[in-house]
Design an enzyme around this catalytic site. Structure first.
Site, short mmCIF file in Angstrom:
data_model
loop_
_atom_site.label_atom_id
_atom_site.label_comp_id
_atom_site.label_asym_id
_atom_site.label_seq_id
_atom_site.Cartn_x
_atom_site.Cartn_y
_atom_site.Cartn_z
N CYS A 186 13.84 37.47 8.45
CA CYS A 186 14.09 37.08 7.07
C CYS A 186 15.28 37.91 6.58
O CYS A 186 15.92 38.60 7.37
CB CYS A 186 12.86 37.30 6.20
SG CYS A 186 12.24 39.00 6.24
N THR A 187 15.57 37.87 5.30
CA THR A 187 16.78 38.52 4.80
C THR A 187 16.78 40.02 5.03
O THR A 187 17.69 40.57 5.64
CB THR A 187 16.95 38.23 3.30
OG1 THR A 187 16.90 36.82 3.08
CG2 THR A 187 18.29 38.77 2.80
#
Length: 250
Positions: A186-187
């Site tokens: 994810c980020t």
């Protein structure tokens, strides 16, 4: 007005037990405001998540003071620079979860899922298999609109609209992941940490990408990556050099 690339942006999260998030909220808001910071701090009983920007001394001083609290001693930040503060104001909020999954049985504050470093994942992707010769499957845990900005080549994208949909999507796709080495990403790491725990509860050999996409960019640049990375501030997205997209700077 700030000169080019003089504003320090940090993102950080830590799953750690906080018994008094409502009491802690005004304390952190006062400290961040005194340091001249803008952005968002989320607090919950499961931990802290923050996105802040300001002068480097103010940002780093705030983080250092935060780490002086034993609960946050292991907090690590991801840094990037911009020519302006990408937040309009300072917000400090208490939430039920710092990243909502609606699966209370998933408790990363009680123990992390195993993580794979960017260097190790790079080796696996370069070879096409992990160190034991098993197929590696990357699972993007972000929302569909974020994935559209960019993602790892060949990553699984289940077109979820919110993270609360991830568990059902993962269960529906479990069979295609079985027997493989699964790496969720994810980020910044917060969603893939919960995702990896859920996947392991499903009986899969799952890991999280340590540091998320931003950590990958800092360590490996744009290798095996297509596009940019969406970020939740006025920059909209950053490239593999952790700079705002050129189209936004024009």
């Amino acid at each position: 007005m700030a000169s080019a690339a003089s504003v320090l942006n940090v993102s950080a999260y830590l799953f750690t037990r906080i018994d008094d998030p409502a009491v802690l909220r005004p304390v952190l808001k006062e400290r961040a405001a005194a340091a001249g910071l803008r952005g968002t701090i989320l607090l919950a009983e499961e931990g802290i998540n923050l996105f802040l920007a300001g002068e480097a001394s103010g940002v780093r001083g705030f983080v250092d003071e935060l780490r002086a609290d034993a609960r946050f001693a292991e907090l690590t930040t991801k840094e990037s620079w911009s020519d302006a503060v990408p937040f309009g104001k300072l917000l400090v909020k208490v939430k039920r979860e710092i990243i909502r999954m609606d699966r209370p049985e998933v408790r990363p504050q009680d123990g992390r899922a195993p993580a794979v470093s960017p260097a190790t994942l790079r080796r696996w992707l370069d070879r096409g298999v992990d160190d034991e010769g098993r197929e590696v499957v990357l699972v993007d845990t972000r929302n569909a609109f974020e994935v559209d900005y960019g993602t790892f080549a060949g990553a699984k994208d289940w077109r979820i609209e919110r993270f609360t949909q991830f568990p059902d999507a993962a269960s529906a796709h479990r069979d295609e992941l079985a027997g493989k080495t699964v790496v969720s990403f994810c980020t910044g790491g917060i969603r893939c940490e919960k995702a990896a725990l859920y996947l392991r509860d499903e009986g899969l050999d799952a890991y999280q990408l340590d540091g998320g996409i931003l950590g990958w960019f800092a360590d490996q640049g744009g290798a095996h990556w297509d596009g940019d990375c969406f970020v939740f501030d006025e920059r909209e997205a950053v490239d593999a050099g952790l700079s705002a997209r050129a189209s936004l700077e024009a």
